[in-house]
Design a protein around this motif. Structure first.
Motif, PDB file in Angstrom:
ATOM      1  N   PHE A  34      30.189  47.264  35.398  1.00 29.74           N
ATOM      2  CA  PHE A  34      31.486  47.947  35.425  1.00 29.74           C
ATOM      3  C   PHE A  34      31.282  49.366  34.911  1.00 29.74           C
ATOM      4  O   PHE A  34      30.591  49.583  33.912  1.00 29.74           O
ATOM      5  CB  PHE A  34      32.473  47.191  34.527  1.00 29.74           C
ATOM      6  CG  PHE A  34      33.850  47.789  34.474  1.00 29.74           C
ATOM      7  CD1 PHE A  34      34.676  47.762  35.578  1.00 29.74           C
ATOM      8  CD2 PHE A  34      34.324  48.347  33.303  1.00 29.74           C
ATOM      9  CE1 PHE A  34      35.956  48.306  35.525  1.00 29.74           C
ATOM     10  CE2 PHE A  34      35.592  48.895  33.240  1.00 29.74           C
ATOM     11  CZ  PHE A  34      36.410  48.866  34.349  1.00 29.74           C
ATOM     12  N   ARG A  35      31.886  50.317  35.603  1.00 29.92           N
ATOM     13  CA  ARG A  35      31.725  51.717  35.203  1.00 29.92           C
ATOM     14  C   ARG A  35      32.960  52.513  35.569  1.00 29.92           C
ATOM     15  O   ARG A  35      33.532  52.320  36.655  1.00 29.92           O
ATOM     16  CB  ARG A  35      30.502  52.304  35.894  1.00 29.92           C
ATOM     17  CG  ARG A  35      30.291  53.771  35.636  1.00 29.92           C
ATOM     18  CD  ARG A  35      29.035  54.238  36.316  1.00 29.92           C
ATOM     19  NE  ARG A  35      29.188  55.615  36.723  1.00 29.92           N
ATOM     20  CZ  ARG A  35      28.227  56.357  37.221  1.00 29.92           C
ATOM     21  NH1 ARG A  35      27.029  55.851  37.407  1.00 29.92           N
ATOM     22  NH2 ARG A  35      28.451  57.596  37.561  1.00 29.92           N
ATOM     23  N   LEU A  36      33.344  53.423  34.679  1.00 34.55           N
ATOM     24  CA  LEU A  36      34.385  54.403  34.940  1.00 34.55           C
ATOM     25  C   LEU A  36      33.731  55.771  34.854  1.00 34.55           C
ATOM     26  O   LEU A  36      32.997  56.052  33.895  1.00 34.55           O
ATOM     27  CB  LEU A  36      35.509  54.309  33.898  1.00 34.55           C
ATOM     28  CG  LEU A  36      36.191  52.960  33.740  1.00 34.55           C
ATOM     29  CD1 LEU A  36      37.207  53.006  32.603  1.00 34.55           C
ATOM     30  CD2 LEU A  36      36.856  52.528  35.028  1.00 34.55           C
ATOM     31  N   ARG A 108      30.303  43.173  42.491  1.00 37.91           N
ATOM     32  CA  ARG A 108      31.056  42.380  43.464  1.00 37.91           C
ATOM     33  C   ARG A 108      31.354  40.960  42.994  1.00 37.91           C
ATOM     34  O   ARG A 108      32.319  40.350  43.433  1.00 37.91           O
ATOM     35  CB  ARG A 108      30.297  42.369  44.789  1.00 37.91           C
ATOM     36  CG  ARG A 108      31.139  41.900  45.939  1.00 37.91           C
ATOM     37  CD  ARG A 108      30.603  42.337  47.277  1.00 37.91           C
ATOM     38  NE  ARG A 108      30.781  43.771  47.445  1.00 37.91           N
ATOM     39  CZ  ARG A 108      29.854  44.588  47.928  1.00 37.91           C
ATOM     40  NH1 ARG A 108      28.689  44.113  48.308  1.00 37.91           N
ATOM     41  NH2 ARG A 108      30.093  45.876  48.041  1.00 37.91           N
ATOM     42  N   ASP A 109      30.563  40.416  42.065  1.00 38.54           N
ATOM     43  CA  ASP A 109      30.818  39.059  41.597  1.00 38.54           C
ATOM     44  C   ASP A 109      31.898  38.994  40.512  1.00 38.54           C
ATOM     45  O   ASP A 109      32.269  37.911  40.072  1.00 38.54           O
ATOM     46  CB  ASP A 109      29.526  38.391  41.115  1.00 38.54           C
ATOM     47  CG  ASP A 109      28.911  39.076  39.913  1.00 38.54           C
ATOM     48  OD1 ASP A 109      29.166  40.276  39.693  1.00 38.54           O
ATOM     49  OD2 ASP A 109      28.161  38.413  39.175  1.00 38.54           O
ATOM     50  N   LEU A 110      32.425  40.143  40.090  1.00 36.47           N
ATOM     51  CA  LEU A 110      33.528  40.183  39.131  1.00 36.47           C
ATOM     52  C   LEU A 110      34.859  40.251  39.878  1.00 36.47           C
ATOM     53  O   LEU A 110      34.905  40.739  41.017  1.00 36.47           O
ATOM     54  CB  LEU A 110      33.410  41.407  38.222  1.00 36.47           C
ATOM     55  CG  LEU A 110      32.234  41.431  37.259  1.00 36.47           C
ATOM     56  CD1 LEU A 110      32.190  42.760  36.522  1.00 36.47           C
ATOM     57  CD2 LEU A 110      32.308  40.276  36.280  1.00 36.47           C
ATOM     58  N   PRO A 111      35.950  39.811  39.239  1.00 38.95           N
ATOM     59  CA  PRO A 111      37.262  39.992  39.870  1.00 38.95           C
ATOM     60  C   PRO A 111      37.545  41.480  40.073  1.00 38.95           C
ATOM     61  O   PRO A 111      37.212  42.309  39.209  1.00 38.95           O
ATOM     62  CB  PRO A 111      38.237  39.389  38.850  1.00 38.95           C
ATOM     63  CG  PRO A 111      37.411  38.477  38.015  1.00 38.95           C
ATOM     64  CD  PRO A 111      36.035  39.079  37.980  1.00 38.95           C
ATOM     65  N   ALA A 112      38.130  41.816  41.201  1.00 38.75           N
ATOM     66  CA  ALA A 112      38.444  43.216  41.491  1.00 38.75           C
ATOM     67  C   ALA A 112      39.468  43.738  40.492  1.00 38.75           C
ATOM     68  O   ALA A 112      40.460  43.061  40.200  1.00 38.75           O
ATOM     69  CB  ALA A 112      38.988  43.349  42.908  1.00 38.75           C
ATOM     70  N   PRO A 113      39.258  44.936  39.949  1.00 40.71           N
ATOM     71  CA  PRO A 113      40.245  45.504  39.038  1.00 40.71           C
ATOM     72  C   PRO A 113      41.458  46.012  39.818  1.00 40.71           C
ATOM     73  O   PRO A 113      41.366  46.301  41.013  1.00 40.71           O
ATOM     74  CB  PRO A 113      39.503  46.666  38.384  1.00 40.71           C
ATOM     75  CG  PRO A 113      38.507  47.084  39.413  1.00 40.71           C
ATOM     76  CD  PRO A 113      38.113  45.820  40.140  1.00 40.71           C
ATOM     77  N   GLU A 114      42.562  46.124  39.132  1.00 38.97           N
ATOM     78  CA  GLU A 114      43.755  46.750  39.706  1.00 38.97           C
ATOM     79  C   GLU A 114      43.786  48.184  39.207  1.00 38.97           C
ATOM     80  O   GLU A 114      43.684  48.428  38.004  1.00 38.97           O
ATOM     81  CB  GLU A 114      45.005  46.002  39.246  1.00 38.97           C
ATOM     82  CG  GLU A 114      46.285  46.598  39.766  1.00 38.97           C
ATOM     83  CD  GLU A 114      47.524  45.894  39.233  1.00 38.97           C
ATOM     84  OE1 GLU A 114      48.592  46.525  39.242  1.00 38.97           O
ATOM     85  OE2 GLU A 114      47.418  44.738  38.806  1.00 38.97           O
ATOM     86  N   VAL A 115      43.903  49.142  40.117  1.00 40.89           N
ATOM     87  CA  VAL A 115      43.928  50.559  39.766  1.00 40.89           C
ATOM     88  C   VAL A 115      45.235  51.135  40.285  1.00 40.89           C
ATOM     89  O   VAL A 115      45.554  50.990  41.470  1.00 40.89           O
ATOM     90  CB  VAL A 115      42.724  51.313  40.383  1.00 40.89           C
ATOM     91  CG1 VAL A 115      42.762  52.787  40.012  1.00 40.89           C
ATOM     92  CG2 VAL A 115      41.409  50.679  39.962  1.00 40.89           C
TER      93      VAL A 115
END
Length: 161
Positions: A34-36, A108-115
């Motif tokens: 995960f990265r921002l 991709r194996d993590l739940p998609a974040p909501e943005v």
């Protein structure tokens, strides 16, 4: 936890054709989870490839641009999150002036974040998740597992991991 621009790390793009500012990063045994980050798009050109990563890009300033590639023709406009796979070769097109963008990259194996972009109000993270609040004015980042009150235009990233 609150972070400011002084806490972020600047580095070259994976493809070497620009620079990125990394706000937050989490790695696992296989690499990036995960990265921002923020980056400037100043001309037409190829985007870096990130195998196994899904991306959400939000234009923070500038006129926006198009992203085109194999089966993808996506418009990236001001404050409109645009999702795309990080492992498809894409090219920025129609860049007419510098654009600053905010990137959310998730394995991709993590739940998609909501943005989403919000103006004011209280926002809560999902159960068993975190809330990342990027203040558009100060460019500060707040990370919380509790509700957060937003007092001005902000970009919310809600994770479920």
């Amino acid at each position: 936890m609150r972070l400011s621009r002084a806490d972020y790390t600047e580095m070259p793009w994976a493809n070497g054709k620009g620079r990125t500012v990394e706000l937050w990063r989490e790695d696992g045994p296989q690499g990036l989870r995960f990265r921002l980050s923020m980056a400037s798009v100043v001309e037409n050109g190829d985007f870096s490839l990130f195998p196994g990563i899904d991306r959400v890009l939000t234009v923070l300033s500038g006129p926006g641009f198009g992203l085109v590639g194999d089966g993808i023709d996506l418009r990236c406009d001001l404050l409109v999150p645009a999702a795309f796979p990080g492992d498809v070769a894409l090219r920025a097109v129609g860049v007419t002036a510098p654009v600053e963008d905010f990137n959310v990259m998730t394995a991709r194996d993590l739940p998609a974040p909501e943005v989403r972009v919000v103006q004011t109000g209280q926002h809560a993270p999902p159960q068993a998740g975190r809330l990342f609040v990027f203040d558009l004015a100060s460019q500060g980042l707040e990370i919380s597992e509790a509700p957060v009150t937003v007092s001005g235009p902000s970009l919310l990233v809600l994770t479920r991991f």
